[in-house]
Design an enzyme around this catalytic site. Structure first.
Site, PDB file in Angstrom:
ATOM      1  N   ARG A 104      45.658  32.586  40.955  1.00 26.24           N
ATOM      2  CA  ARG A 104      44.946  31.826  39.943  1.00 26.24           C
ATOM      3  C   ARG A 104      45.374  32.319  38.570  1.00 26.24           C
ATOM      4  O   ARG A 104      45.199  33.500  38.260  1.00 26.24           O
ATOM      5  CB  ARG A 104      43.440  32.015  40.152  1.00 26.24           C
ATOM      6  CG  ARG A 104      42.602  31.036  39.373  1.00 26.24           C
ATOM      7  CD  ARG A 104      41.169  31.098  39.831  1.00 26.24           C
ATOM      8  NE  ARG A 104      40.653  32.456  39.905  1.00 26.24           N
ATOM      9  CZ  ARG A 104      39.395  32.770  39.653  1.00 26.24           C
ATOM     10  NH1 ARG A 104      38.539  31.839  39.332  1.00 26.24           N
ATOM     11  NH2 ARG A 104      38.984  34.006  39.740  1.00 26.24           N
ATOM     12  N   THR A 108      44.324  29.591  32.568  1.00 25.31           N
ATOM     13  CA  THR A 108      44.034  28.176  32.849  1.00 25.31           C
ATOM     14  C   THR A 108      43.139  28.005  34.075  1.00 25.31           C
ATOM     15  O   THR A 108      42.577  26.935  34.288  1.00 25.31           O
ATOM     16  CB  THR A 108      45.331  27.404  33.123  1.00 25.31           C
ATOM     17  OG1 THR A 108      45.918  27.951  34.321  1.00 25.31           O
ATOM     18  CG2 THR A 108      46.313  27.540  31.969  1.00 25.31           C
ATOM     19  N   ASP A 200      35.091  40.060  43.050  1.00 27.84           N
ATOM     20  CA  ASP A 200      36.415  39.633  43.510  1.00 27.84           C
ATOM     21  C   ASP A 200      36.572  40.035  44.976  1.00 27.84           C
ATOM     22  O   ASP A 200      36.650  41.227  45.304  1.00 27.84           O
ATOM     23  CB  ASP A 200      37.501  40.291  42.650  1.00 27.84           C
ATOM     24  CG  ASP A 200      38.875  39.740  42.979  1.00 27.84           C
ATOM     25  OD1 ASP A 200      39.520  39.191  42.094  1.00 27.84           O
ATOM     26  OD2 ASP A 200      39.295  39.860  44.164  1.00 27.84           O
ATOM     27  N   ASP A 203      39.708  42.198  45.819  1.00 27.43           N
ATOM     28  CA  ASP A 203      39.567  43.589  45.357  1.00 27.43           C
ATOM     29  C   ASP A 203      38.588  44.358  46.232  1.00 27.43           C
ATOM     30  O   ASP A 203      38.804  45.519  46.566  1.00 27.43           O
ATOM     31  CB  ASP A 203      39.081  43.624  43.908  1.00 27.43           C
ATOM     32  CG  ASP A 203      40.213  43.328  42.931  1.00 27.43           C
ATOM     33  OD1 ASP A 203      41.386  43.433  43.334  1.00 27.43           O
ATOM     34  OD2 ASP A 203      39.917  42.979  41.779  1.00 27.43           O
TER      35      ASP A 203
HETATM   36  N1  URA Z   1      37.404  34.624  43.699  1.00 26.39           N
HETATM   37  C1  URA Z   1      36.688  35.732  44.003  1.00 26.39           C
HETATM   38  O1  URA Z   1      37.176  36.625  44.662  1.00 26.39           O
HETATM   39  N2  URA Z   1      35.426  35.810  43.540  1.00 26.39           N
HETATM   40  C2  URA Z   1      34.833  34.856  42.822  1.00 26.39           C
HETATM   41  O2  URA Z   1      33.667  34.994  42.461  1.00 26.39           O
HETATM   42  C3  URA Z   1      35.601  33.708  42.515  1.00 26.39           C
HETATM   43  C4  URA Z   1      36.888  33.612  42.965  1.00 26.39           C
END
Ligand code: URA
Length: 209
Positions: A104, A108, A200, A203
């Site tokens: 991502r 953007t 995330d 992560d």
């Molecule tokens: N991707 C993620 O890992 N967490 C989010 O909250 C949104 C996208």
């Protein structure tokens, strides 16, 4: 299947709460994701086509149920999709596996593709695309578009958490693709994170932050 299925099973909800907590260690997060992935996979495969096979039990012959058709294809949307993949593969060990690499763009929030490798005869298989977080829906919708371009016609999407924005985006882009998730959260924040979410997912499962 309905366009959206939220699996509100108590075990899933309990495990998800532990995953959401910021103090939950990486190893626990990963293990819980694996467990939930199997419970969600159980739901998303509920109506797989069946055939019967003549077998002999130690007691008597019988026509026993067995899965029909081609082996299904699991497609992980990298990198976080891999956290769902392992658990589902334990449940469906003969599934074929594909990968779609999208990242991502931080500015953007649009998906950029860097890898695409999927099983052959995709058009003859049920394809289950997996990504834990359906946030903006941009990368998921882009991944599904790629799968359709590769021939897939029967696609389902399995995620752990979804935002209303992501569900709407998927419904607009791919109304034919049912979504199965453990929860629908409130909204996205200005950085595209699901609120309250769990942070995330990549992560947290790989310990990269
Ligand atoms: N991707 C993620 O890992 N967490 C989010 O909250 C949104 C996208």
């Amino acid at each position: 299947m309905d366009h959206l299925t939220v699996v509100k099973h108590p075990l899933i909800q309990h495990k998800l709460t532990i995953m959401r907590e910021q103090e939950t260690p990486t190893a626990v997060f990963r293990q819980l994701l694996r467990e939930i992935s199997q419970l969600l996979a159980y739901e998303i495969t509920r109506d797989l086509p069946m055939a019967t096979k003549r077998i002999e039990t130690p007691v008597a012959p019988m026509d026993a149920p067995t899965l029909a058709g081609r082996k299904l294809a699991l497609v992980s949307i990298l990198r976080a999709g891999n956290g769902l993949l392992d658990g589902i593969l334990e449940l469906v060990p003969s599934a074929r596996v594909g990968f779609v690499g999208l990242y991502r763009d931080e500015v953007t929030l649009e998906p950029v593709e860097y890898y695409f490798k999927v099983p052959e005869l995709l058009s003859e298989r049920l394809v289950i695309a997996v990504d834990p977080m359906l946030a903006t829906g941009n990368s998921s919708a882009a991944a599904i578009t790629k799968l359709k371009e590769a021939g897939a016609t029967d696609i389902r999407f399995l995620c752990l958490l979804a935002a209303p924005e992501g569900i709407a985006r998927m419904k607009q882009a791919h109304p034919d693709v049912p979504i199965v998730t453990a929860a629908v959260d409130e909204k996205l924040n200005e950085k595209g994170y699901i609120v309250p979410g769990l942070g995330d997912a990549g992560d947290r499962m790989f310990g990269t932050k």
